[in-house]
Design a protein around this motif. Structure first.
Motif, short mmCIF file in Angstrom:
data_model
loop_
_atom_site.label_atom_id
_atom_site.label_comp_id
_atom_site.label_asym_id
_atom_site.label_seq_id
_atom_site.Cartn_x
_atom_site.Cartn_y
_atom_site.Cartn_z
N ARG A 120 0.81 -1.22 0.00
CA ARG A 120 0.00 0.00 0.00
C ARG A 120 0.84 1.27 0.00
NH1 ARG A 120 -4.06 -1.10 4.89
NH2 ARG A 120 -2.15 -2.05 5.68
N GLY A 121 2.10 1.17 0.40
CA GLY A 121 2.93 2.35 0.52
C GLY A 121 3.45 2.91 -0.79
N TYR A 122 3.08 2.31 -1.92
CA TYR A 122 3.62 2.78 -3.19
C TYR A 122 2.69 3.73 -3.93
CZ TYR A 122 7.42 -0.45 -2.48
OH TYR A 122 8.50 -1.09 -1.96
N GLY A 123 1.64 4.19 -3.26
CA GLY A 123 0.80 5.23 -3.81
C GLY A 123 -0.10 4.81 -4.95
N LEU A 124 -0.38 3.52 -5.07
CA LEU A 124 -1.22 3.02 -6.15
C LEU A 124 -2.57 2.56 -5.58
CD1 LEU A 124 1.52 0.98 -8.00
CD2 LEU A 124 0.60 3.20 -8.67
N PRO A 125 -3.64 2.64 -6.37
CA PRO A 125 -4.96 2.22 -5.88
C PRO A 125 -4.92 0.77 -5.41
CG PRO A 125 -5.16 3.40 -7.96
CD PRO A 125 -3.70 3.16 -7.75
N ILE A 126 -5.38 0.52 -4.20
CA ILE A 126 -5.30 -0.82 -3.66
C ILE A 126 -6.11 -1.80 -4.49
CG2 ILE A 126 -7.25 -0.46 -2.09
CD1 ILE A 126 -4.06 -2.60 -1.50
N GLY A 127 -7.19 -1.32 -5.11
CA GLY A 127 -7.99 -2.19 -5.97
C GLY A 127 -7.18 -2.71 -7.15
N GLU A 128 -6.34 -1.86 -7.72
CA GLU A 128 -5.51 -2.29 -8.85
C GLU A 128 -4.41 -3.23 -8.40
OE1 GLU A 128 -4.16 0.97 -11.19
OE2 GLU A 128 -6.13 1.92 -11.30
N VAL A 129 -3.87 -2.97 -7.22
CA VAL A 129 -2.83 -3.86 -6.68
C VAL A 129 -3.41 -5.25 -6.45
CG1 VAL A 129 -1.23 -4.26 -4.79
CG2 VAL A 129 -1.59 -1.93 -5.62
N VAL A 130 -4.59 -5.31 -5.85
CA VAL A 130 -5.25 -6.60 -5.62
C VAL A 130 -5.56 -7.28 -6.94
CG1 VAL A 130 -7.35 -7.69 -4.77
CG2 VAL A 130 -6.21 -5.96 -3.38
N SER A 131 -6.05 -6.51 -7.91
CA SER A 131 -6.38 -7.07 -9.22
C SER A 131 -5.17 -7.70 -9.88
CB SER A 131 -6.97 -5.98 -10.13
OG SER A 131 -7.30 -6.50 -11.39
N GLU A 132 -4.02 -7.01 -9.80
CA GLU A 132 -2.80 -7.57 -10.38
C GLU A 132 -2.37 -8.82 -9.63
OE1 GLU A 132 -1.17 -6.72 -13.12
OE2 GLU A 132 -2.71 -5.21 -13.54
N GLY A 133 -2.54 -8.81 -8.31
CA GLY A 133 -2.23 -10.01 -7.54
C GLY A 133 -3.11 -11.17 -7.95
N ASN A 134 -4.38 -10.89 -8.26
CA ASN A 134 -5.28 -11.94 -8.71
C ASN A 134 -4.85 -12.52 -10.06
OD1 ASN A 134 -6.88 -11.74 -6.45
ND2 ASN A 134 -8.40 -10.39 -7.40
N VAL A 135 -4.28 -11.66 -10.91
CA VAL A 135 -3.74 -12.15 -12.18
C VAL A 135 -2.61 -13.15 -11.91
CG1 VAL A 135 -2.48 -11.51 -14.26
CG2 VAL A 135 -4.38 -10.10 -13.50
N GLY A 136 -1.73 -12.79 -10.99
CA GLY A 136 -0.65 -13.72 -10.63
C GLY A 136 -1.19 -15.02 -10.07
N LEU A 137 -2.23 -14.94 -9.27
CA LEU A 137 -2.85 -16.14 -8.70
C LEU A 137 -3.39 -17.04 -9.81
CD1 LEU A 137 -4.05 -17.90 -6.46
CD2 LEU A 137 -5.99 -16.30 -6.36
N MET A 138 -4.06 -16.45 -10.78
CA MET A 138 -4.61 -17.25 -11.88
C MET A 138 -3.52 -17.91 -12.71
SD MET A 138 -7.99 -15.13 -13.14
CE MET A 138 -7.30 -13.47 -13.10
N GLN A 139 -2.41 -17.19 -12.89
CA GLN A 139 -1.27 -17.80 -13.58
C GLN A 139 -0.72 -18.97 -12.79
OE1 GLN A 139 0.03 -17.15 -16.66
NE2 GLN A 139 -1.76 -15.84 -16.93
N ALA A 140 -0.68 -18.82 -11.49
CA ALA A 140 -0.17 -19.89 -10.63
C ALA A 140 -1.06 -21.12 -10.73
CB ALA A 140 -0.10 -19.41 -9.18
N VAL A 141 -2.37 -20.93 -10.75
CA VAL A 141 -3.30 -22.05 -10.86
C VAL A 141 -3.09 -22.78 -12.20
CG1 VAL A 141 -5.74 -22.67 -11.11
CG2 VAL A 141 -5.02 -21.11 -9.29
N LYS A 142 -2.87 -22.01 -13.26
CA LYS A 142 -2.66 -22.62 -14.57
C LYS A 142 -1.41 -23.50 -14.60
CE LYS A 142 -4.88 -19.01 -17.36
NZ LYS A 142 -4.66 -17.95 -18.39
N LYS A 143 -0.37 -23.09 -13.88
CA LYS A 143 0.91 -23.80 -13.94
C LYS A 143 1.13 -24.75 -12.77
CE LYS A 143 3.16 -20.05 -16.50
NZ LYS A 143 3.48 -20.87 -17.70
N PHE A 144 0.22 -24.77 -11.82
CA PHE A 144 0.39 -25.58 -10.62
C PHE A 144 0.37 -27.07 -10.93
CE2 PHE A 144 -1.58 -27.49 -6.70
CZ PHE A 144 -0.45 -27.39 -5.91
N ASP A 145 1.34 -27.78 -10.40
CA ASP A 145 1.43 -29.23 -10.55
C ASP A 145 1.14 -29.87 -9.20
OD1 ASP A 145 1.95 -31.86 -11.00
OD2 ASP A 145 4.01 -31.60 -11.69
N PRO A 146 -0.04 -30.45 -9.03
CA PRO A 146 -0.40 -31.02 -7.71
C PRO A 146 0.45 -32.22 -7.32
CG PRO A 146 -2.03 -31.63 -9.36
CD PRO A 146 -1.12 -30.64 -10.01
N GLU A 147 1.16 -32.79 -8.29
CA GLU A 147 1.97 -33.96 -7.98
C GLU A 147 3.29 -33.59 -7.31
OE1 GLU A 147 0.75 -36.77 -8.18
OE2 GLU A 147 -0.98 -36.45 -9.48
#
Length: 300
Positions: A69-96
């Protein structure tokens, strides 16, 4: 798994609290349920399974995003970008692989948020090396610690101290400080809680351990792990088993146990172990050289 299918933070007072309340409604997953959902998505492209994996980890994204939050950017956009990373992680996740999605996704979430922050700052040729990112994300925190609060160039001893702590050159510290000091977004007015106000740069000092340092160290560790994993492809099945049992296990398997497993002498096991180590070492060195060459091509 489209981003618009997920809850979003609305503008205005209370938007963040409403979002947090909404994502708390998604249940956390038991390990076995998470494993089965990940298998269904990996093997069959089951979008419902992917959606459950994503929504069950939205709280993790929010928690990580709050640290930026200290970087002066809208928290909604920061969360949204984090969600993009999460979705990428799900796509590449190997449960094995044997670890939980949260452990894997944390890296992708932080990397996505950091890349968004870097893009949002008008820094020309900011650079993407680990040291440059460490300098970008920690310069103001260290300036606050050493009370280098004046605008303009740092004093020579301050430059030296920061360069030493972050393991970068003094020239890089001077250049980055000038870039950050000259960015207009540093002076953007903000209103904090309880009626406090000021410029957002006034709120960047943080005496806690840096999450960015932790991420960079994790990235470097993951790079080494990936290099080791690729290097082990040069080994045959027996060499891989002996190498892993003797060099990678928390409690190394004894020569006696391996000699019984493969019906060979203990000395032969030792020879295979040494040879396997040499082959892996050579493969890692070649991989590192190739990556260094590729990086030089990109930077040129």
């Amino acid at each position: 798994m489209a981003r618009n299918s997920l809850p979003s933070i609305t503008a205005g007072e209370g938007g963040l609290n409403r979002y947090l309340d909404e994502i708390r409604k998604f249940p956390m997953l038991e390990p076995q349920v998470e494993y089965m959902l990940a298998k269904r998505y990996a093997e069959h492209g089951d979008r419902d399974a992917a959606h459950r994996l994503v929504t069950s980890h939205l709280r993790l994204v929010a928690k990580i995003a709050m640290g930026y939050r200290g970087y002066g950017l809208p928290i909604g956009e920061v969360v949204s970008e984090g969600n993009v990373g999460l979705m990428q992680a799900v796509k590449k996740f190997d449960p094995e692989r044997g670890f939980r999605l949260a452990t894997y996704a944390m890296w992708w979430i932080k990397a996505s948020i950091q890349e968004y922050i870097l893009r949002s700052w008008s820094l020309v040729k900011m650079g993407t090396t680990a040291n440059q990112k460490r300098l970008f994300f920690n310069l103001r925190r260290l300036k606050g610690k050493i009370q280098a609060i004046e605008e303009g160039d740092l004093k020579p001893h301050q430059v030296t101290e920061i360069a030493t702590k972050l393991k970068v050159s003094e020239e890089e510290v001077i250049s980055m400080n000038r870039r950050l000091s000259g960015d207009a977004s540093l002076n953007a007015p903000i209103r904090a809680s309880e009626g406090e106000s000021g410029q957002w740069q006034d709120w960047l000092v943080d005496d806690h351990d840096s999450q960015e340092d932790t991420l960079i160290e994790q990235d470097e560790l993951e790079t080494r792990r990936n290099m080791l994993s690729r290097a082990m492809d040069v080994l045959n099945d027996r060499e891989r088993r002996i190498f892993a049992a003797r060099r990678l296990a928390e409690e190394p398997v004894t020569l006696e146990e391996l000699s019984s497993e493969f019906d060979i002498s203990r000395e032969r096991v030792r020879q295979i172990e040494v040879r396997a180590f040499e082959k892996v070492q050579d493969a890692v060195q070649k991989d590192a050289l190739e990556q260094a060459k590729a990086l030089r091509v990109v930077e040129s």
